[in-house]
Scaffold this motif. Structure first.
Motif, PDB file in Angstrom:
ATOM      1  N   VAL A  90      -3.295   5.056   4.329  1.00  0.00           N
ATOM      2  CA  VAL A  90      -2.249   4.630   3.396  1.00  0.00           C
ATOM      3  C   VAL A  90      -2.262   5.611   2.214  1.00  0.00           C
ATOM      4  O   VAL A  90      -3.274   6.248   1.958  1.00  0.00           O
ATOM      5  N   PRO A  91      -1.136   5.732   1.510  1.00  0.00           N
ATOM      6  CA  PRO A  91      -1.050   6.775   0.471  1.00  0.00           C
ATOM      7  C   PRO A  91      -1.546   6.358  -0.911  1.00  0.00           C
ATOM      8  O   PRO A  91      -1.279   7.053  -1.879  1.00  0.00           O
ATOM      9  N   LEU A  92      -2.289   5.246  -1.027  1.00  0.00           N
ATOM     10  CA  LEU A  92      -2.624   4.696  -2.343  1.00  0.00           C
ATOM     11  C   LEU A  92      -3.320   5.699  -3.280  1.00  0.00           C
ATOM     12  O   LEU A  92      -3.016   5.756  -4.456  1.00  0.00           O
ATOM     13  N   LEU A  93      -4.289   6.435  -2.772  1.00  0.00           N
ATOM     14  CA  LEU A  93      -5.025   7.367  -3.642  1.00  0.00           C
ATOM     15  C   LEU A  93      -4.632   8.828  -3.369  1.00  0.00           C
ATOM     16  O   LEU A  93      -5.427   9.743  -3.618  1.00  0.00           O
ATOM     17  N   MET A 144      -5.516   2.166 -14.014  1.00  0.00           N
ATOM     18  CA  MET A 144      -4.142   2.562 -14.358  1.00  0.00           C
ATOM     19  C   MET A 144      -3.456   1.507 -15.220  1.00  0.00           C
ATOM     20  O   MET A 144      -2.728   1.837 -16.152  1.00  0.00           O
ATOM     21  N   PHE A 174       2.476   2.655  -7.670  1.00  0.00           N
ATOM     22  CA  PHE A 174       1.056   2.290  -7.784  1.00  0.00           C
ATOM     23  C   PHE A 174       0.457   2.833  -9.077  1.00  0.00           C
ATOM     24  O   PHE A 174      -0.333   2.160  -9.746  1.00  0.00           O
ATOM     25  N   THR A 175       0.869   4.047  -9.450  1.00  0.00           N
ATOM     26  CA  THR A 175       0.307   4.647 -10.668  1.00  0.00           C
ATOM     27  C   THR A 175       0.817   3.952 -11.929  1.00  0.00           C
ATOM     28  O   THR A 175       0.244   4.119 -12.993  1.00  0.00           O
ATOM     29  N   LYS A 176       1.898   3.181 -11.815  1.00  0.00           N
ATOM     30  CA  LYS A 176       2.432   2.490 -12.990  1.00  0.00           C
ATOM     31  C   LYS A 176       2.022   1.018 -13.018  1.00  0.00           C
ATOM     32  O   LYS A 176       1.656   0.476 -14.043  1.00  0.00           O
ATOM     33  N   LYS A 177       2.106   0.379 -11.847  1.00  0.00           N
ATOM     34  CA  LYS A 177       1.893  -1.065 -11.820  1.00  0.00           C
ATOM     35  C   LYS A 177       0.587  -1.484 -11.172  1.00  0.00           C
ATOM     36  O   LYS A 177       0.216  -2.652 -11.240  1.00  0.00           O
ATOM     37  N   GLY A 178      -0.097  -0.555 -10.494  1.00  0.00           N
ATOM     38  CA  GLY A 178      -1.330  -0.918  -9.820  1.00  0.00           C
ATOM     39  C   GLY A 178      -1.065  -1.628  -8.512  1.00  0.00           C
ATOM     40  O   GLY A 178       0.063  -1.692  -8.019  1.00  0.00           O
ATOM     41  N   LEU A 179      -2.124  -2.202  -7.959  1.00  0.00           N
ATOM     42  CA  LEU A 179      -2.081  -2.803  -6.626  1.00  0.00           C
ATOM     43  C   LEU A 179      -1.597  -4.243  -6.706  1.00  0.00           C
ATOM     44  O   LEU A 179      -2.003  -4.988  -7.591  1.00  0.00           O
ATOM     45  N   SER A 223      -9.373   1.027  -4.261  1.00  0.00           N
ATOM     46  CA  SER A 223      -7.969   0.920  -4.689  1.00  0.00           C
ATOM     47  C   SER A 223      -7.819  -0.069  -5.838  1.00  0.00           C
ATOM     48  O   SER A 223      -7.030   0.151  -6.758  1.00  0.00           O
ATOM     49  N   ASP A 281       4.009   5.095  10.317  1.00  0.00           N
ATOM     50  CA  ASP A 281       2.563   5.143  10.558  1.00  0.00           C
ATOM     51  C   ASP A 281       2.164   4.291  11.766  1.00  0.00           C
ATOM     52  O   ASP A 281       1.036   4.375  12.249  1.00  0.00           O
ATOM     53  N   PHE A 339       0.820  -1.218   0.000  1.00  0.00           N
ATOM     54  CA  PHE A 339       0.000   0.000   0.000  1.00  0.00           C
ATOM     55  C   PHE A 339       0.855   1.271   0.000  1.00  0.00           C
ATOM     56  O   PHE A 339       0.321   2.372  -0.072  1.00  0.00           O
ATOM     57  N   TYR A 340       2.160   1.121   0.120  1.00  0.00           N
ATOM     58  CA  TYR A 340       3.049   2.287   0.238  1.00  0.00           C
ATOM     59  C   TYR A 340       3.998   2.439  -0.950  1.00  0.00           C
ATOM     60  O   TYR A 340       4.823   3.323  -0.954  1.00  0.00           O
ATOM     61  N   ARG A 341       3.879   1.564  -1.918  1.00  0.00           N
ATOM     62  CA  ARG A 341       4.801   1.624  -3.064  1.00  0.00           C
ATOM     63  C   ARG A 341       4.596   2.921  -3.853  1.00  0.00           C
ATOM     64  O   ARG A 341       3.464   3.415  -3.959  1.00  0.00           O
ATOM     65  N   MET A 378      -9.103   1.676  -9.064  1.00  0.00           N
ATOM     66  CA  MET A 378      -8.129   2.671  -9.515  1.00  0.00           C
ATOM     67  C   MET A 378      -6.927   1.972 -10.143  1.00  0.00           C
ATOM     68  O   MET A 378      -6.406   2.392 -11.183  1.00  0.00           O
ATOM     69  N   SER A 379      -6.512   0.893  -9.499  1.00  0.00           N
ATOM     70  CA  SER A 379      -5.391   0.101 -10.010  1.00  0.00           C
ATOM     71  C   SER A 379      -5.722  -0.462 -11.397  1.00  0.00           C
ATOM     72  O   SER A 379      -4.912  -0.389 -12.331  1.00  0.00           O
ATOM     73  N   ARG A 403      -5.502  11.850  -5.662  1.00  0.00           N
ATOM     74  CA  ARG A 403      -6.683  11.506  -6.487  1.00  0.00           C
ATOM     75  C   ARG A 403      -7.919  12.198  -5.901  1.00  0.00           C
ATOM     76  O   ARG A 403      -7.978  12.454  -4.698  1.00  0.00           O
TER      77      ARG A 403
END
Lengths: 169, 336
Positions: free
Chosen positions: B53-56, B323, A69-74, B316, A114, A64-66, B319-320, B59
């Motif tokens: 968590v920083p996922l979004l 992308m 994420f915008t390139k490879k997704g979850l 998430s 965190d 969840f911290y990578r 959104m994933s 956004r």
């Protein structure tokens, strides 16, 4: 370094000694070992035994911290991080199998904070691939390894722990 | 009414990953399990000092509620904020459309604000699907309840609650009780339970609140609650909308409670370790007795907690999926 002398057991023995010396030097008596899933967790378990620490290791899943994420997704196989007890003010030993760009460590540090503000973080890694993209350096390194442009290294385990180098497919 | 055929053509990307979440119907067992696994990780996030968590991050999520719902809106808002998104809550029923703006114009205006995700609640079946078909590519749409059609996040939070308490679905018998006819929750629950391998699904309701041909969904129908509850493992109560009382579908609240309300006496017909669920808000003394709603076999508050985790998971994942689809399109050779 070649694949012939990548004995994980030998590297771990050496890392354990380095770590013990560093803890003495910094006068840290009760550190918490935290492994980054998956390889880092296997190594953290072994180091915990070597240092005879009683507390269970912590486990971090940094999916969840990578920062990609915008390139490879979850990551579809994300699992919960497990840090029992308070990390606030604790001395943490953060363990990963490989440090390359430094981005995984950056994500792990973000997640770690965190859970609370640690007193200090010591970074331990089995292999340093020396392709840093961020200014992150390990305190304890098992070995440095220079890979060819199409080579990857993989740690398999937990019993036995073995390193293999293969060509990227 | 909007059309909502072939939902997976639009809600999955070319890799089969979620890019909108419109319905549980037709989704694979693997995908539903992935939603539950991801949600499980978010439930455990409660152990952290900072529950975000920083996922979004960066956004923008717009909660587009054409139909009022405090509880669902709150949990979606909290889920988006825990994913570090910027959140805009719009109660459309009292704003633009009441001034004559069309739905399409509203969507275009919101897209011009560079929104990344719409969470849609609408009184018409198929509304979320329609919006998903109209939005700019790479904007994700999450269905927060559309007419009588679907309420997929509610169904998935129920599935997560069951899995966390019972471990698996296969050996269990489920009973869904109440207003099946008008319930989007029941439809989404039935699709999800069947896909996840539930042994037996029963629906229990008066004839006036049962859809025609409901058996075709693979459920057993009971109009007698005591018979229907015999040896079930999980009881999923539905909310009874009070306006149904006045439309001759039911004689009275007290009559409904007597025949279909969950009481200690009726619960005794279920298995001794059976659990009781309710999507809320509950009508005490109409659908459920207070002693059960507040008792040790009630999972109602767990459902609320798990609701945030499930909504974080689908937001998430969608959104994933968007992308990944964008990457695939950018790497594909241009057509001549």
């Amino acid at each position: 370094m070649t694949s012939d002398n990548l004995s994980v057991d030998a590297l771990l023995d050496n890392m354990g000694l380095q770590l013990k010396s560093l803890l003495e030097q910094r006068q840290i008596s009760n550190p918490l070992i935290v492994g980054i899933r998956t390889g880092g967790v296997w190594l953290a378990e072994r180091l915990q035994q070597q240092l005879a620490l009683q507390e269970p290791i912590g486990i971090l899943d940094i999916s969840f911290y990578r920062d990609d994420f915008t390139k490879k997704g979850l990551n579809p196989s994300v699992q919960p991080s497990q840090l029992q007890g308070d990390t606030e003010g604790r001395h943490i030993i953060l363990v990963d199998d490989v440090i390359m760009s430094g981005r995984t460590v950056r994500a792990a540090l973000n997640e770690l904070f965190d859970f609370g503000r640690p007193a200090s973080v010591i970074l331990v890694t089995l292999l340093d691939l020396q392709r840093r993209e961020l200014p992150v350096q390990a305190d304890v390194v098992g070995a440095t390894l220079v890979l060819g442009p199409n080579q990857i290294v993989k740690l398999s385990g937990p019993q036995p722990l073995e390193l293999t180098i293969r060509q990227r497919t | 009414m909007f059309e909502h055929n072939d939902p997976n053509r639009i809600q999955l990307n070319s890799n089969g990953q979620l890019r909108h979440f419109l319905t549980t119907e037709g989704l694979s067992r693997e995908l539903l399990t992935e939603i539950l696994d991801t949600a499980d990780s978010f439930v455990d996030m409660g152990a952290k000092q900072i529950k975000k968590v920083p996922l979004l991050r960066g956004r923008t999520v717009v909660n587009l509620f054409f139909e009022a719902s405090t509880r669902t809106l709150s949990t979606f808002e909290l889920a988006a904020k825990r994913l570090s998104a910027d959140v805009l809550n719009l109660n459309i029923s009292t704003s633009s459309t009441s001034k004559g703006e069309t739905l399409k114009d509203t969507l275009m205006t919101l897209e011009a604000m560079h929104s990344d995700m719409f969470v849609v609640r609408h009184a018409d079946s198929g509304a979320a699907h329609f919006i998903a078909s109209q939005v700019t590519p790479h904007v994700a749409v999450i269905n927060a309840g559309d007419g009588r059609h679907a309420h997929p996040t509610q169904a998935m939070l129920d599935m997560l609650t069951i899995r966390r308490h019972k471990g698996s679905f296969e050996p269990l018998t489920f009973a869904i009780v109440g207003d099946i006819l008008h319930s989007r929750v029941a439809r989404s629950q039935i699709h999800a339970l069947r896909t996840l391998g539930a042994s037996e699904i029963r629906v229990i309701a008066p004839k006036t609140l049962l859809p025609r041909h409901i058996e075709a969904m693979g459920v057993k129908v009971f109009t007698d609650m005591r018979q229907g509850l015999k040896d079930v493992d999980v009881i999923m109560m539905l909310r009874l909308q009070k306006e149904r009382m006045t439309s001759a579908l039911l004689p009275s609240e007290s009559e409904f409670y007597k025949l279909y309300g969950m009481t200690t006496e009726k619960l005794a017909y279920a298995r001794p370790d059976a659990v009781v669920m309710h999507p809320g808000p509950i009508n005490r003394g109409v659908e459920i007795e207070s002693a059960i709603a507040d008792g040790p076999r009630s999972l109602i508050l767990d459902q609320v907690t798990n609701g945030i985790a499930v909504r974080m998971a689908v937001m998430s994942m969608a959104m994933s999926g968007q992308m990944v689809e964008k990457q695939l399109q950018q790497s594909a050779p241009a057509a001549n």
